[in-house]
Design a protein around this motif. Structure first.
Motif, PDB file in Angstrom:
ATOM      1  N   VAL A 146     -54.033  46.172  60.241  1.00 19.62           N
ATOM      2  CA  VAL A 146     -53.992  44.998  61.112  1.00 19.62           C
ATOM      3  C   VAL A 146     -52.707  44.234  60.867  1.00 19.62           C
ATOM      4  O   VAL A 146     -52.296  44.021  59.720  1.00 19.62           O
ATOM      5  N   ALA A 147     -52.043  43.845  61.939  1.00 15.36           N
ATOM      6  CA  ALA A 147     -50.812  43.058  61.875  1.00 15.36           C
ATOM      7  C   ALA A 147     -51.099  41.646  62.355  1.00 15.36           C
ATOM      8  O   ALA A 147     -51.689  41.456  63.429  1.00 15.36           O
ATOM      9  N   LEU A 148     -50.673  40.667  61.567  1.00 12.09           N
ATOM     10  CA  LEU A 148     -50.939  39.262  61.843  1.00 12.09           C
ATOM     11  C   LEU A 148     -49.681  38.544  62.299  1.00 12.09           C
ATOM     12  O   LEU A 148     -48.564  38.976  62.016  1.00 12.09           O
ATOM     13  N   SER A 149     -49.867  37.415  62.967  1.00  9.86           N
ATOM     14  CA  SER A 149     -48.795  36.467  63.228  1.00  9.86           C
ATOM     15  C   SER A 149     -49.123  35.172  62.486  1.00  9.86           C
ATOM     16  O   SER A 149     -50.093  35.100  61.738  1.00  9.86           O
ATOM     17  N   GLY A 150     -48.308  34.162  62.719  1.00 12.52           N
ATOM     18  CA  GLY A 150     -48.525  32.887  62.036  1.00 12.52           C
ATOM     19  C   GLY A 150     -49.152  31.856  62.958  1.00 12.52           C
ATOM     20  O   GLY A 150     -50.012  32.169  63.779  1.00 12.52           O
ATOM     21  N   PHE A 182     -50.411  43.696  57.572  1.00 12.15           N
ATOM     22  CA  PHE A 182     -48.990  43.649  57.931  1.00 12.15           C
ATOM     23  C   PHE A 182     -48.723  42.366  58.709  1.00 12.15           C
ATOM     24  O   PHE A 182     -49.651  41.639  59.072  1.00 12.15           O
ATOM     25  N   TRP A 183     -47.436  42.121  58.961  1.00 15.58           N
ATOM     26  CA  TRP A 183     -47.070  40.949  59.761  1.00 15.58           C
ATOM     27  C   TRP A 183     -46.297  41.395  61.001  1.00 15.58           C
ATOM     28  O   TRP A 183     -45.301  42.119  60.889  1.00 15.58           O
ATOM     29  N   ALA A 184     -46.792  40.979  62.166  1.00 18.49           N
ATOM     30  CA  ALA A 184     -46.094  41.269  63.417  1.00 18.49           C
ATOM     31  C   ALA A 184     -44.781  40.501  63.488  1.00 18.49           C
ATOM     32  O   ALA A 184     -43.852  40.917  64.179  1.00 18.49           O
ATOM     33  N   ASP A 185     -44.733  39.375  62.789  1.00 17.69           N
ATOM     34  CA  ASP A 185     -43.470  38.657  62.614  1.00 17.69           C
ATOM     35  C   ASP A 185     -43.568  37.806  61.359  1.00 17.69           C
ATOM     36  O   ASP A 185     -44.656  37.497  60.880  1.00 17.69           O
ATOM     37  N   GLU A 186     -42.415  37.482  60.822  1.00 14.97           N
ATOM     38  CA  GLU A 186     -42.378  36.684  59.605  1.00 14.97           C
ATOM     39  C   GLU A 186     -41.094  35.876  59.564  1.00 14.97           C
ATOM     40  O   GLU A 186     -40.039  36.314  60.044  1.00 14.97           O
ATOM     41  N   ARG A 187     -41.186  34.699  59.004  1.00  8.40           N
ATOM     42  CA  ARG A 187     -40.011  33.861  58.786  1.00  8.40           C
ATOM     43  C   ARG A 187     -39.336  34.338  57.499  1.00  8.40           C
ATOM     44  O   ARG A 187     -40.021  34.614  56.507  1.00  8.40           O
ATOM     45  N   VAL A 188     -38.022  34.432  57.516  1.00  8.61           N
ATOM     46  CA  VAL A 188     -37.298  34.925  56.340  1.00  8.61           C
ATOM     47  C   VAL A 188     -37.061  33.744  55.398  1.00  8.61           C
ATOM     48  O   VAL A 188     -35.986  33.139  55.345  1.00  8.61           O
ATOM     49  N   VAL A 189     -38.113  33.408  54.683  1.00  7.44           N
ATOM     50  CA  VAL A 189     -38.107  32.339  53.685  1.00  7.44           C
ATOM     51  C   VAL A 189     -38.889  32.866  52.476  1.00  7.44           C
ATOM     52  O   VAL A 189     -39.549  33.903  52.551  1.00  7.44           O
ATOM     53  N   ALA A 190     -38.820  32.131  51.385  1.00  8.43           N
ATOM     54  CA  ALA A 190     -39.573  32.538  50.196  1.00  8.43           C
ATOM     55  C   ALA A 190     -41.064  32.564  50.496  1.00  8.43           C
ATOM     56  O   ALA A 190     -41.563  31.763  51.307  1.00  8.43           O
ATOM     57  N   LYS A 191     -41.793  33.459  49.846  1.00  6.56           N
ATOM     58  CA  LYS A 191     -43.235  33.571  50.081  1.00  6.56           C
ATOM     59  C   LYS A 191     -43.994  32.300  49.724  1.00  6.56           C
ATOM     60  O   LYS A 191     -45.106  32.085  50.201  1.00  6.56           O
ATOM     61  N   SER A 192     -43.390  31.474  48.884  1.00  8.84           N
ATOM     62  CA  SER A 192     -44.025  30.209  48.505  1.00  8.84           C
ATOM     63  C   SER A 192     -43.667  29.065  49.443  1.00  8.84           C
ATOM     64  O   SER A 192     -44.189  27.954  49.301  1.00  8.84           O
ATOM     65  N   LEU A 236     -55.037  47.199  65.010  1.00 12.37           N
ATOM     66  CA  LEU A 236     -55.147  45.903  65.681  1.00 12.37           C
ATOM     67  C   LEU A 236     -53.888  45.089  65.425  1.00 12.37           C
ATOM     68  O   LEU A 236     -53.428  44.983  64.282  1.00 12.37           O
ATOM     69  N   VAL A 237     -53.325  44.525  66.477  1.00  9.17           N
ATOM     70  CA  VAL A 237     -52.242  43.553  66.378  1.00  9.17           C
ATOM     71  C   VAL A 237     -52.777  42.226  66.911  1.00  9.17           C
ATOM     72  O   VAL A 237     -53.229  42.146  68.068  1.00  9.17           O
ATOM     73  N   LEU A 238     -52.761  41.211  66.066  1.00 11.89           N
ATOM     74  CA  LEU A 238     -53.248  39.877  66.424  1.00 11.89           C
ATOM     75  C   LEU A 238     -52.058  38.954  66.657  1.00 11.89           C
ATOM     76  O   LEU A 238     -51.232  38.763  65.761  1.00 11.89           O
ATOM     77  N   LEU A 239     -51.984  38.395  67.844  1.00 11.37           N
ATOM     78  CA  LEU A 239     -50.859  37.548  68.229  1.00 11.37           C
ATOM     79  C   LEU A 239     -51.348  36.169  68.652  1.00 11.37           C
ATOM     80  O   LEU A 239     -52.401  36.043  69.275  1.00 11.37           O
ATOM     81  N   GLY A 240     -50.571  35.162  68.334  1.00 13.19           N
ATOM     82  CA  GLY A 240     -50.717  33.863  68.964  1.00 13.19           C
ATOM     83  C   GLY A 240     -49.746  33.787  70.130  1.00 13.19           C
ATOM     84  O   GLY A 240     -49.071  34.766  70.467  1.00 13.19           O
ATOM     85  N   ARG A 276     -35.784  35.285  61.281  1.00 13.04           N
ATOM     86  CA  ARG A 276     -37.108  35.895  61.337  1.00 13.04           C
ATOM     87  C   ARG A 276     -36.980  37.402  61.515  1.00 13.04           C
ATOM     88  O   ARG A 276     -35.965  37.901  62.011  1.00 13.04           O
ATOM     89  N   ILE A 277     -38.046  38.117  61.141  1.00 10.99           N
ATOM     90  CA  ILE A 277     -38.176  39.523  61.521  1.00 10.99           C
ATOM     91  C   ILE A 277     -39.359  39.613  62.475  1.00 10.99           C
ATOM     92  O   ILE A 277     -40.262  38.773  62.463  1.00 10.99           O
ATOM     93  N   THR A 278     -39.353  40.634  63.322  1.00 10.56           N
ATOM     94  CA  THR A 278     -40.432  40.757  64.297  1.00 10.56           C
ATOM     95  C   THR A 278     -40.620  42.211  64.715  1.00 10.56           C
ATOM     96  O   THR A 278     -39.665  42.988  64.753  1.00 10.56           O
ATOM     97  N   PHE A 279     -41.883  42.580  64.965  1.00  7.65           N
ATOM     98  CA  PHE A 279     -42.138  43.845  65.650  1.00  7.65           C
ATOM     99  C   PHE A 279     -41.466  43.796  67.013  1.00  7.65           C
ATOM    100  O   PHE A 279     -41.395  42.739  67.654  1.00  7.65           O
ATOM    101  N   THR A 280     -41.023  44.936  67.494  1.00  7.22           N
ATOM    102  CA  THR A 280     -40.498  45.024  68.855  1.00  7.22           C
ATOM    103  C   THR A 280     -41.632  45.395  69.803  1.00  7.22           C
ATOM    104  O   THR A 280     -42.715  45.799  69.387  1.00  7.22           O
ATOM    105  N   PHE A 281     -41.372  45.270  71.089  1.00  6.25           N
ATOM    106  CA  PHE A 281     -42.425  45.548  72.065  1.00  6.25           C
ATOM    107  C   PHE A 281     -42.955  46.984  72.006  1.00  6.25           C
ATOM    108  O   PHE A 281     -44.165  47.188  72.163  1.00  6.25           O
ATOM    109  N   PRO A 282     -42.111  48.007  71.771  1.00  6.13           N
ATOM    110  CA  PRO A 282     -42.681  49.359  71.694  1.00  6.13           C
ATOM    111  C   PRO A 282     -43.775  49.492  70.632  1.00  6.13           C
ATOM    112  O   PRO A 282     -44.739  50.238  70.838  1.00  6.13           O
ATOM    113  N   VAL A 283     -43.658  48.781  69.521  1.00  9.13           N
ATOM    114  CA  VAL A 283     -44.693  48.831  68.487  1.00  9.13           C
ATOM    115  C   VAL A 283     -45.958  48.111  68.955  1.00  9.13           C
ATOM    116  O   VAL A 283     -47.076  48.596  68.766  1.00  9.13           O
TER     117      VAL A 283
END
Length: 266
Positions: free
Chosen positions: A46-50, A77-87, A153-157, A194-201
């Motif tokens: 499962v891939a999550l968003s924020g 997994f993450w469908a997208d993520e902000r490139v910041v520290a995990k904390s 499953l890919v979960l998007l907001g 940020r990093i992000t899944f592309t539409f083909p994924v």
């Protein structure tokens, strides 16, 4: 039961009276896909968003799901993520860890977060490499149509501008076809990298759910779901449509308030 449920141009719309009712049905939906995937393949990817998504998944931490879901078979997994520290407060990983992952018995090594110590470009390359390795070992399925990873499953907001993952309106990454994971350094929402899944994924997933609440998203939902004129901007959420899988929209009344032809039962 949803106040309104129908298929509209291939989109399964499930509209609920309020966010709390939506939470319950979203948890049931996720648990059912988890059970089916584990029965078929032995794992659930499962891939999550924020954003508000993690809060809306909160019922999974409660009975019966905290006991009945086979959490050790989950891979996150993450469908997208902000490139910041995990904390960092902006980290989608931190949001998911605090709101969900720390409350259920998911195996730590099955939580696949990004490398937060490198540039956005390198983080995207590293994340795609990780996914490719897990495709090779068959943790993640592969689409027979385009050889992309096929998440269960890919979960998007969705944002008020209609963006999904970190795919924003009019951005060049909307047209990325060769990479599975890409990066941006100019997000219109902070933080910019940020990093992000592309539409083909996203297209390749077995199931995609877009979860939307609040009146601030109503206009974007209208542009994403309804038939609109040729001069209207095509929001990224409208571009979501799995090639083989299913697409479900989970919405509350406020988010669905501008949809055409939707009448709520009494």
């Amino acid at each position: 039961m949803a106040l309104y449920r129908d298929k509209k141009d291939g989109k399964d719309l499930r509209i609920y009276e309020n966010a709390d009712e939506l939470r319950g049905h979203l948890a049931e939906y996720i648990a059912e896909i988890s059970e089916a995937s584990i029965k078929e393949r032995g794992v659930f990817t499962v891939a999550l968003s924020g954003g508000s998504l993690i809060n809306l998944m909160g019922k999974l931490c409660e009975a019966p799901y905290n006991k009945t879901v086979d959490w050790v078979k989950w891979h996150i997994f993450w469908a997208d993520e902000r490139v910041v520290a995990k904390s960092h407060a902006d980290s989608n990983y931190k949001l998911a860890k605090d709101g969900l992952l720390s409350k259920v018995p998911i195996v730590h090594s099955h939580v696949h977060s990004i490398n937060d110590t490198v540039t956005a470009e390198q983080a995207a390359e590293d994340y795609e490499f990780l996914i490719r390795q897990l495709v090779k070992t068959r943790v993640i399925s592969v689409s027979e149509i385009n050889d992309c990873p096929k998440f269960d499953l890919v979960l998007l907001g969705m944002g008020p501008d209609g963006h999904v993952a970190s795919l924003f309106p009019n951005h060049p990454v909307l047209n990325e076809k060769s990479q599975w994971v890409t990066f941006i350094t100019d997000s219109p929402k902070s933080p910019p990298e940020r990093i992000t899944f592309t539409f083909p994924v996203i297209y390749s997933a077995s199931n995609v759910a877009i979860v939307v609440t609040g009146g601030s998203k109503a206009e974007a939902a209208h542009l994403a779901i309804d038939e609109v004129g040729p001069n209207c901007q095509e929001v990224p959420a409208r571009m979501v449509g799995p090639m083989e899988g299913s697409l479900v929209w989970f919405m509350d009344i406020a988010a669905a308030s501008k949809l055409e032809g939707v009448k709520f039962s009494e």
